[in-house]
Design an enzyme around this catalytic site. Structure first.
Site, mmCIF file in Angstrom:
data_model
loop_
_atom_site.group_PDB
_atom_site.id
_atom_site.type_symbol
_atom_site.label_atom_id
_atom_site.label_comp_id
_atom_site.label_asym_id
_atom_site.label_seq_id
_atom_site.Cartn_x
_atom_site.Cartn_y
_atom_site.Cartn_z
ATOM 1 N N GLY A 17 -6.995 -8.775 5.073
ATOM 2 C CA GLY A 17 -5.499 -8.635 5.360
ATOM 3 C C GLY A 17 -5.134 -8.650 6.610
ATOM 4 N N ASP A 64 -16.833 3.906 6.958
ATOM 5 C CA ASP A 64 -15.587 4.575 6.177
ATOM 6 C C ASP A 64 -14.940 5.779 7.270
ATOM 7 O OD1 ASP A 64 -14.123 6.057 4.447
ATOM 8 O OD2 ASP A 64 -15.652 5.826 2.754
ATOM 9 N N VAL A 65 -13.679 5.360 7.321
ATOM 10 C CA VAL A 65 -12.842 6.090 8.497
ATOM 11 C C VAL A 65 -12.818 7.600 7.937
ATOM 12 C CG1 VAL A 65 -11.805 4.238 9.618
ATOM 13 C CG2 VAL A 65 -10.549 5.443 7.639
ATOM 14 N N SER A 144 4.596 1.893 8.837
ATOM 15 C CA SER A 144 5.148 0.974 7.512
ATOM 16 C C SER A 144 6.596 1.495 7.658
ATOM 17 C CB SER A 144 4.367 1.441 6.474
ATOM 18 O OG SER A 144 5.191 1.031 5.200
ATOM 19 N N TYR A 157 2.132 8.111 -0.545
ATOM 20 C CA TYR A 157 2.081 7.079 0.513
ATOM 21 C C TYR A 157 3.170 6.909 1.564
ATOM 22 C CZ TYR A 157 1.514 2.563 2.739
ATOM 23 O OH TYR A 157 1.225 1.374 3.575
ATOM 24 N N GLY A 188 7.060 -4.152 6.687
ATOM 25 C CA GLY A 188 7.678 -4.182 5.206
ATOM 26 C C GLY A 188 6.452 -4.702 4.384
ATOM 27 N N GLU A 193 -4.331 -7.788 0.339
ATOM 28 C CA GLU A 193 -4.855 -7.147 -0.635
ATOM 29 C C GLU A 193 -4.170 -5.723 -1.081
ATOM 30 O OE1 GLU A 193 -9.256 -7.270 -0.657
ATOM 31 O OE2 GLU A 193 -9.117 -9.378 -0.032
ATOM 32 N N PHE A 194 -3.422 -5.429 -0.433
ATOM 33 C CA PHE A 194 -2.508 -3.953 -0.395
ATOM 34 C C PHE A 194 -2.296 -3.616 -1.575
ATOM 35 C CE2 PHE A 194 1.062 -1.350 -0.423
ATOM 36 C CZ PHE A 194 0.877 -0.343 0.599
HETATM 37 P P1 NDP Z 1 -5.817 -4.736 2.809
HETATM 38 O O1 NDP Z 1 -6.091 -4.020 1.465
HETATM 39 O O2 NDP Z 1 -5.627 -6.302 2.561
HETATM 40 O O3 NDP Z 1 -6.545 -4.321 4.053
HETATM 41 C C1 NDP Z 1 -6.986 -2.827 4.190
HETATM 42 C C2 NDP Z 1 -8.076 -2.649 5.103
HETATM 43 O O4 NDP Z 1 -8.415 -1.258 5.264
HETATM 44 C C3 NDP Z 1 -9.470 -3.394 4.677
HETATM 45 O O5 NDP Z 1 -10.099 -3.890 5.514
HETATM 46 C C4 NDP Z 1 -10.284 -2.002 3.918
HETATM 47 O O6 NDP Z 1 -11.581 -2.518 4.140
HETATM 48 C C5 NDP Z 1 -9.787 -1.070 5.189
HETATM 49 N N1 NDP Z 1 -10.110 0.300 4.685
HETATM 50 C C6 NDP Z 1 -9.582 0.954 3.421
HETATM 51 N N2 NDP Z 1 -10.231 2.245 3.426
HETATM 52 C C7 NDP Z 1 -10.913 2.258 4.423
HETATM 53 C C8 NDP Z 1 -11.623 3.265 4.728
HETATM 54 N N3 NDP Z 1 -11.806 4.569 4.029
HETATM 55 N N4 NDP Z 1 -12.618 3.221 5.947
HETATM 56 C C9 NDP Z 1 -12.558 1.814 6.438
HETATM 57 N N5 NDP Z 1 -11.838 0.850 6.193
HETATM 58 C C10 NDP Z 1 -10.678 1.125 5.010
HETATM 59 O O7 NDP Z 1 -4.261 -4.394 3.206
HETATM 60 P P2 NDP Z 1 -3.379 -4.398 4.522
HETATM 61 O O8 NDP Z 1 -4.026 -5.346 5.384
HETATM 62 O O9 NDP Z 1 -2.059 -4.937 3.967
HETATM 63 O O10 NDP Z 1 -3.333 -3.175 5.164
HETATM 64 C C11 NDP Z 1 -3.663 -2.590 6.478
HETATM 65 C C12 NDP Z 1 -2.704 -1.669 7.074
HETATM 66 O O11 NDP Z 1 -1.270 -1.957 7.073
HETATM 67 C C13 NDP Z 1 -2.728 -0.464 6.005
HETATM 68 O O12 NDP Z 1 -2.718 0.918 6.903
HETATM 69 C C14 NDP Z 1 -1.402 -0.405 5.482
HETATM 70 O O13 NDP Z 1 -0.988 0.890 4.856
HETATM 71 C C15 NDP Z 1 -0.578 -1.077 6.261
HETATM 72 N N6 NDP Z 1 0.618 -1.809 5.596
HETATM 73 C C16 NDP Z 1 0.542 -2.749 4.820
HETATM 74 C C17 NDP Z 1 1.807 -3.536 4.408
HETATM 75 C C18 NDP Z 1 1.732 -4.577 3.391
HETATM 76 O O14 NDP Z 1 2.834 -4.811 2.985
HETATM 77 N N7 NDP Z 1 0.660 -4.968 3.319
HETATM 78 C C19 NDP Z 1 2.998 -2.987 4.857
HETATM 79 C C20 NDP Z 1 2.907 -1.746 5.944
HETATM 80 C C21 NDP Z 1 1.926 -1.405 6.366
HETATM 81 P P3 NDP Z 1 -13.057 -1.857 3.381
HETATM 82 O O15 NDP Z 1 -12.242 -1.726 2.027
HETATM 83 O O16 NDP Z 1 -13.728 -3.113 3.250
HETATM 84 O O17 NDP Z 1 -13.169 -0.799 3.910
HETATM 85 C C1 8X3 Z 2 3.321 -0.968 2.685
HETATM 86 C C2 8X3 Z 2 4.848 -1.543 2.297
HETATM 87 O O1 8X3 Z 2 6.781 -0.887 0.832
HETATM 88 O O2 8X3 Z 2 4.612 -1.721 -0.302
HETATM 89 O O3 8X3 Z 2 3.302 0.009 3.538
HETATM 90 O O4 8X3 Z 2 5.165 0.726 0.756
HETATM 91 S S1 8X3 Z 2 5.550 -0.699 0.931
#
Ligand code: NDP
Ligand code: 8X3
Length: 258
Positions: A17, A64-65, A144, A157, A188, A193-194
């Site tokens: 992502g 893993d954070v 977000s 969340y 937004g 993969e969220f």
């Molecule tokens: P994805 O699921 O596509 O990517 C999430 C990433 O976070 C992956 O690379 C995953 O890597 C990593 N991750 C999750 N848990 C851990 C962990 N414990 N340790 C290390 N890495 C971790 O989602 P997005 O790219 O959409 O999300 C990225 C950020 O953007 C998040 O903080 C999300 O809340 C935020 N966001 C997303 C939105 C959306 O609509 N998509 C909107 C607003 C905010 P791995 O599993 O390999 O560890």
């Molecule tokens: C991700 C946006 O609206 O799906 O932060 O929660 S929402």
């Protein structure tokens, strides 16, 4: 003007992502990269691709954070090798489940709180002191729209992203007296993969989130983050809220259902 070239940029959650899109975007701009995630096989594939396209070699670590010791080890290795990041992108995060608070699964709550809040704190605590010591650096947190307005069944969340907003504001205050910048980029709906992660692998339910309108892409957010990082040092974006045009607030979306 390209102020990204040559910078060392650490991206957490770079395996998918927004994090992966940032890695591609920053590599194209000539940055040096440090990429962390749990799925190191994905980081290796991404890194091979970046090497081929941009002749960039990234430093990779399986982190893993939520695991403070692992974060400290990876940060220690970096710093010992003389690699203090110029930019930290605190991107790793997730939603887990979506249910009414009185029906919620505490395991989901732990996963979100431990990753989105404590994980971001673990990484920041390990990296920021080195930025402060040399009086240089930029932290970009992924907030977000969910940190600005709650939506039904978003409860925990939402709470984590409200918390990220508070941490961004607090960090920015706490680095006063240094030239360090702290920014928050708050998307937004972005189709990554969220939602599949949120719905525990239910791809059809995840797809339905984005039905009937054009969501943001991970590349749209990487563009926004690149803009924030590329600004001259006297300019800081405190908080950038970025949504698809069809998204009118956190949960009001113009959907074309015909
Ligand atoms: P994805 O699921 O596509 O990517 C999430 C990433 O976070 C992956 O690379 C995953 O890597 C990593 N991750 C999750 N848990 C851990 C962990 N414990 N340790 C290390 N890495 C971790 O989602 P997005 O790219 O959409 O999300 C990225 C950020 O953007 C998040 O903080 C999300 O809340 C935020 N966001 C997303 C939105 C959306 O609509 N998509 C909107 C607003 C905010 P791995 O599993 O390999 O560890
Ligand atoms: C991700 C946006 O609206 O799906 O932060 O929660 S929402």
């Amino acid at each position: 003007m390209n102020r990204i070239e040559g910078k060392l940029i650490l991206i957490t959650g770079a395996s998918s992502g927004i994090g992966a899109a940032c890695a591609r975007r920053f590599a194209a701009e000539g940055a040096k990269l440090v990429l962390w995630a749990r799925r190191v096989d994905r980081l290796e594939r991404l890194s091979a691709d970046l090497r081929e396209r941009h002749a960039t070699s990234a430093l990779l670590a399986q982190v893993d954070v939520r695991d403070r010791a692992a974060v400290n080890r990876a940060a220690g290795d970096l710093v010992a090798g003389g690699h203090v990041p110029d930019v930290l992108i605190n991107n790793a995060g997730l939603a887990s489940g979506m249910s009414k608070i009185h029906e919620g699964d505490p395991e989901d709550w732990d996963r979100m709180i431990d990753t989105n809040l404590k994980g971001l704190l673990n990484v920041t605590r390990a990296i920021l002191p080195h930025m402060v010591a040399r009086r240089r650096g930029h932290v970009v947190n992924l907030g977000s729209t969910a940190g600005h307005m709650t939506y039904p069944q978003g409860n925990v969340y939402n709470a984590t992203k409200y918390g990220v907003r508070a941490l961004s504001e607090g960090m920015n205050l706490d680095v006063a007296g240094t030239p360090i910048r702290v920014s928050s980029v708050d998307p937004g709906f972005a189709e990554t993969e969220f939602s599949e992660v949120r719905f525990h692998g239910d791809a059809a339910r995840a797809k339905a989130v984005y039905r009937g309108f054009q969501p943001l892409t991970a590349d749209d957010i990487a563009d926004a983050i690149a803009y924030v990082v590329n600004l001259p040092e006297h300019v800081n974006v405190l908080d950038m809220v970025i949504v698809p045009t069809a998204q009118r607030n956190v949960y009001v979306v113009d959907r074309n259902e015909s």
